[in-house]
Design a protein around this motif. Structure first.
Motif, PDB file in Angstrom:
ATOM      1  N   LEU A 239      -0.455   4.702   4.108  1.00 45.23           N
ATOM      2  CA  LEU A 239      -1.580   4.562   4.792  1.00 45.23           C
ATOM      3  C   LEU A 239      -2.458   6.076   4.898  1.00 45.23           C
ATOM      4  CD1 LEU A 239      -0.158   2.474   7.810  1.00 45.23           C
ATOM      5  CD2 LEU A 239      -1.659   1.911   6.156  1.00 45.23           C
TER       6      LEU A 239
ATOM      7  N   MET B 225      -7.243  -0.846   7.020  1.00 46.06           N
ATOM      8  CA  MET B 225      -7.083  -1.198   5.465  1.00 46.06           C
ATOM      9  C   MET B 225      -8.443  -1.994   5.268  1.00 46.06           C
ATOM     10  SD  MET B 225      -3.114  -1.899   4.921  1.00 46.06           S
ATOM     11  CE  MET B 225      -3.003  -3.325   6.065  1.00 46.06           C
TER      12      MET B 225
ATOM     13  N   GLU C 105     -11.318   0.451   4.436  1.00 48.88           N
ATOM     14  CA  GLU C 105     -11.231   1.077   3.333  1.00 48.88           C
ATOM     15  C   GLU C 105     -11.390   0.290   1.984  1.00 48.88           C
ATOM     16  OE1 GLU C 105      -9.865   4.520   2.688  1.00 48.88           O
ATOM     17  OE2 GLU C 105     -10.610   4.910   4.859  1.00 48.88           O
TER      18      GLU C 105
ATOM     19  N   PHE D  54      -4.591   7.030   1.633  1.00 53.46           N
ATOM     20  CA  PHE D  54      -4.843   5.603   1.212  1.00 53.46           C
ATOM     21  C   PHE D  54      -5.445   5.013   0.024  1.00 53.46           C
ATOM     22  CE2 PHE D  54      -6.675   1.183   1.373  1.00 53.46           C
ATOM     23  CZ  PHE D  54      -5.660   0.585   1.932  1.00 53.46           C
TER      24      PHE D  54
ATOM     25  N   VAL E 225       1.017  -1.240   0.058  1.00 52.07           N
ATOM     26  CA  VAL E 225       0.147  -0.105  -0.155  1.00 52.07           C
ATOM     27  C   VAL E 225       0.750   1.211   0.115  1.00 52.07           C
ATOM     28  CG1 VAL E 225      -2.027  -1.296   0.903  1.00 52.07           C
ATOM     29  CG2 VAL E 225      -0.304   0.174   2.514  1.00 52.07           C
TER      30      VAL E 225
END
Length: 804
Positions: free
Chosen positions: A705, A739, A742, A708, A702
């Motif tokens: 963060l 995460m 999201e 994101f 990723v």
């Protein structure tokens, strides 16, 4: 000896002082206006027109005295009782003051209705173009915070920036931020707040660094209801600080004390102390004693509950305005009748300004209400079920927009399944109000300028046959060397950063090459290190401030959360602090040297970029991106990656890594693993074992963060693999949960799953010391293999020979 000399100098200045009558009367007028503002603010709260008020009554006289020494280019890092000072400088109008009291989003110039009253700020950047203001042509006020002593950290930074500008031949001239480092930072604080640790940290740092910081302590004898005897050693901050006074070489902090009601002495004192700070960069503290608080701490209670009758009478007798008027009469500067006229005029001036501010605030809402009531009249005949709700709106007294919207939304709920032109108009009205609310309350968390980190052009790393292979720390060393050489605004500092080049050698040799002015050590004081970076970045410099280990970030978290992360938001875009925090974390060994508290960071630092490079080359690209932007950010380097081999890009000083953009490191078709940082290498090792069993894993780093995955690329992987695992070294429910939300909720990834999403995380406790402690606490390749294998067996049992 030094103190006696200072006192003698002050006495001579006072003896030579000649007070201009008109100037004194103007100061007195400002004091009277400010007092009336305080009284009126309390009334506005008690009558329901405002929610809460903190005021500066009792501090008027020392603040007009202080304002005389405050010059354009100087910086204020004060707190929420400095209204008289702001009135004296002409920064705050009476209408502005009341607009903020009413939370007027259109007319509060300091926060757009986002901060409570007495929280001021002057524009230092354009919220849409990102252009810096010329700070030498204005009085600079950093945005106030409500947390006690929270202003102290950045105060050190503003003063430290003056030191850096004075030391730099390149930066000392021709900049809109400083003229040879002559700017002084004025900081104010309530006496009880000097009990906070950051106050002592800053006092100590100011004495070590010798920076132009002058701190005024308003001492009214209480911290809300708790008397000073419970707050401060010896019951006096100036007495408690005696050990900080300068030695024979001038090293230290000069300490002064003066009464809040002695106008001529205060004027003379501030002129001399500020001049000494401006010319000699001599830090000082001025203890303003015998401050009164005519209305108590705030509108939330009365000081009569905890002050004796004798104390209350003393406060009436030694009210600074009363004492000033008695002095003026004694000196022949004003008659009792002139004083009465000034007070009467001040009262009327404040009342008239209050009325104008209330009208400016309430008129637009009244217009919105008229629009809503017109729609309601059209609905009465067609929607009889909501007559009661429509009538309820009519009973609202001076409603705010949210109350009108709340009523309208409930009307829509009760007319579901019905249709009419009037209801369609109401739907449109609700949409317009919600759009208005978004603009008023949900903008400027991150930069909306062309300099946003999201808009930095992507420049790929370039390699050639001659590109050398180096250790990770050497990659960073080459990077820092390049950017410090090319940009005089960049400074690197922190614990052990200077002489030894940081504990992992990223700055090795750079102090010797570029000088101690550019790469330097600090004391062990994370909170004020962050403060140095805040002030420097708000004054046009580009600090890279180091927190030695990510576990130590807790010491520096308060200024990052309460000040930096919300600065752009709470000023409605007119201030920013584009600092860079360099730190290192994730797996190593030990409870305080292997932490990965990413959930803590992402939940407390919205408004900052939080970047998690998997190696030092990626880290260098992220530093480049942040340095080209106007956003603050934290880069968490991998603790166990400094001696791993990497290829040095030919364009090490210019290539960029985009923020908010994940990278697919390995394509796959069976399952997606979403991770970052040191876990990338752990996942890669596990994936190699899985390949022997015919399992194809798509590995996604990723990288960032916050923000994101701004383009929602991870959900595209789920559409292909229909399975996902989120992996990191945080505690269960930490960044992995962030995460997961999201991707599954925000990006709608849940729709494409054929199996329950899983996470691989560290254990709930901190990582114990030793290799075994690390293995059994942090995710390892075997955890990756087994978790993936079990997920695949659950979905396709016939494809595999056996269960684990």
């Amino acid at each position: 000896m030094v103190g006696d000399l200072k006192k003698n100098q002050a006495a001579q200045v006072l003896a030579d002082a000649k007070f201009d009558r008109d100037e004194v009367l103007e100061d007195f007028r400002i004091c009277c206006v400010s007092r009336e503002v305080s009284l009126m603010a309390r009334k506005e709260v008690l009558t329901g027109k405002a929610k809460f008020a903190v005021t500066g009554d009792g501090k008027e006289v020392p603040q007009v005295a202080m304002a005389k020494a405050f010059l354009k280019g100087d910086y204020r890092a004060g707190y929420y009782r400095d209204q008289t000072w702001m009135f004296a400088l002409g920064i705050v109008s009476l209408e502005d003051y009341f607009a903020q009291l009413y939370a007027d989003t259109e007319n509060d110039p300091y926060s757009g209705g986002r901060q409570m009253n007495n929280h001021f700020a002057t524009p230092i950047v354009d919220p849409y173009t990102g252009e810096w203001a010329n700070q030498l042509e204005q009085y600079n006020v950093s945005a106030d915070v409500s947390c006690t002593a929270g202003q102290m950290a950045r105060a050190l930074g503003f003063a430290f920036a003056s030191k850096k500008y004075r030391e730099s031949e390149t930066l000392s001239e021709g900049t809109p931020f400083s003229h040879r480092g002559n700017e002084v930072c004025f900081s104010t604080i309530g006496d009880a707040s000097t009990s906070e640790g950051i106050f002592w940290e800053v006092i100590n740092a100011a004495g070590v660094l010798q920076v132009p910081l002058v701190i005024s302590v308003w001492d009214d004898g209480y911290g809300i209801s708790v008397p000073v005897e419970y707050q401060t050693t010896k019951g006096s901050i100036s007495k408690a600080l005696k050990g900080f006074e300068p030695d024979e070489n001038g090293q230290g902090v000069t300490i002064y004390a003066e009464k809040a009601w002695r106008y001529p002495e205060l004027v003379a004192l501030y002129q001399r102390v500020i001049q000494d700070a401006r010319v000699n960069h001599q830090p000082a503290l001025i203890h303003i004693e015998e401050v009164t608080q005519p209305q108590g701490h705030s509108t939330s209670g009365s000081h009569e509950r905890y002050k004796s009758k004798e104390r209350l009478q003393w406060e009436r007798d030694f009210d600074c305005i009363l004492q000033m008027e008695q002095w003026m009469i004694l000196e022949g500067l004003a008659t009792p009748d002139e004083i009465r006229q000034i007070k009467d005029k001040a009262r009327k001036t404040v009342k008239d300004a209050r009325d104008r501010a209330w009208k400016a605030y309430s008129a637009p809402t009244a217009q919105v209400r008229k629009q809503l009531e017109a729609i309601y009249r059209d609905m009465l005949n067609e929607h009889p079920k909501v007559v009661a709700l429509l009538k309820a709106e009519e009973t609202l007294i001076a409603p705010v927009i949210s109350e009108l919207l709340q009523n309208a939304r409930r009307v829509l709920y009760n007319t579901l399944g019905e249709d009419s032109l009037a209801r369609q108009s109401l739907v449109q009205w609700v949409k317009e109000i919600e759009a208005l609310a978004h603009q008023r309350y949900h903008t400027h968390l991150y930069s909306e300028t062309p300099n946003s980190a999201l808009k930095v052009p992507v420049v790929s790393a370039k390699y050639s046959e001659d590109s050398p292979i180096k250790n990770g720390f050497e990659i960073l060393n080459a990077y820092f060397d390049t950017v410090i050489e090319n940009d005089p605004r960049i400074f690197g500092f922190g614990e052990d950063v200077g002489k030894i080049g940081d504990v992992n050698q990223g700055f090795a040799g750079l102090q010797a090459k570029h000088g101690e002015n550019r790469v330097f050590d600090t004391g062990i004081r994370e909170w004020s290190i962050m403060g140095q970076a805040i002030g420097m970045s708000m004054r046009g410099l580009r600090p890279i401030a180091e927190i030695q280990y990510l576990d130590y970030l807790l010491y520096g978290l308060e200024p990052l959360s309460d000040d930096v992360a919300c600065l752009r938001y709470r000023t409605n875009g007119i201030q920013t602090a584009p600092l860079i925090v360099r730190t290192r974390g994730h797996r190593l060994e030990g409870i305080w040297h292997a932490g990965s508290p990413m959930g803590m960071m992402i939940n407390s630092l919205r408004g900052m970029c939080i970047l998690t490079p998997r190696n030092m080359t990626q880290a260098a690209g992220m530093y480049n991106t942040l340095l080209q932007s106007d956003e603050p950010g934290i880069i968490v380097e991998c603790l166990n990656g400094y001696r791993l081999k990497e290829t040095l890009p030919d364009n090490i000083g210019t290539f960029t890594v985009p923020v908010g953009v994940p990278e697919v490191l390995q394509p796959g078709t069976d399952l997606s693993i979403v991770t970052y940082g040191s876990c990338v290498r752990v996942a890669q090792e596990g994936i190699k074992m899985l390949e022997k069993f015919g399992i194809s894993v798509e590995l996604i780093d990723v990288q960032s963060l916050l923000p994101f995955d701004v383009h929602h690329s991870i959900v595209e992987s789920l559409k292909k693999t229909n399975r996902v695992i989120f992996m990191d070294e945080d505690v269960p429910g930490g960044a992995s949960a962030f995460m997961m939300r999201e991707v599954l909720e925000v990006q709608g990834g849940y729709k494409f799953l054929d199996a329950a999403p899983l996470s691989i995380t560290a254990k709930a406790h901190r990582p114990p010391y030793g290799s075994d402690g690390d293995y059994f606490t942090k995710p390892n390749p075997e955890d990756v293999f087994e978790t993936v294998y079990k997920m695949m067996c659950e979905g396709e049992p016939s494809r595999f020979n056996g269960l684990l």
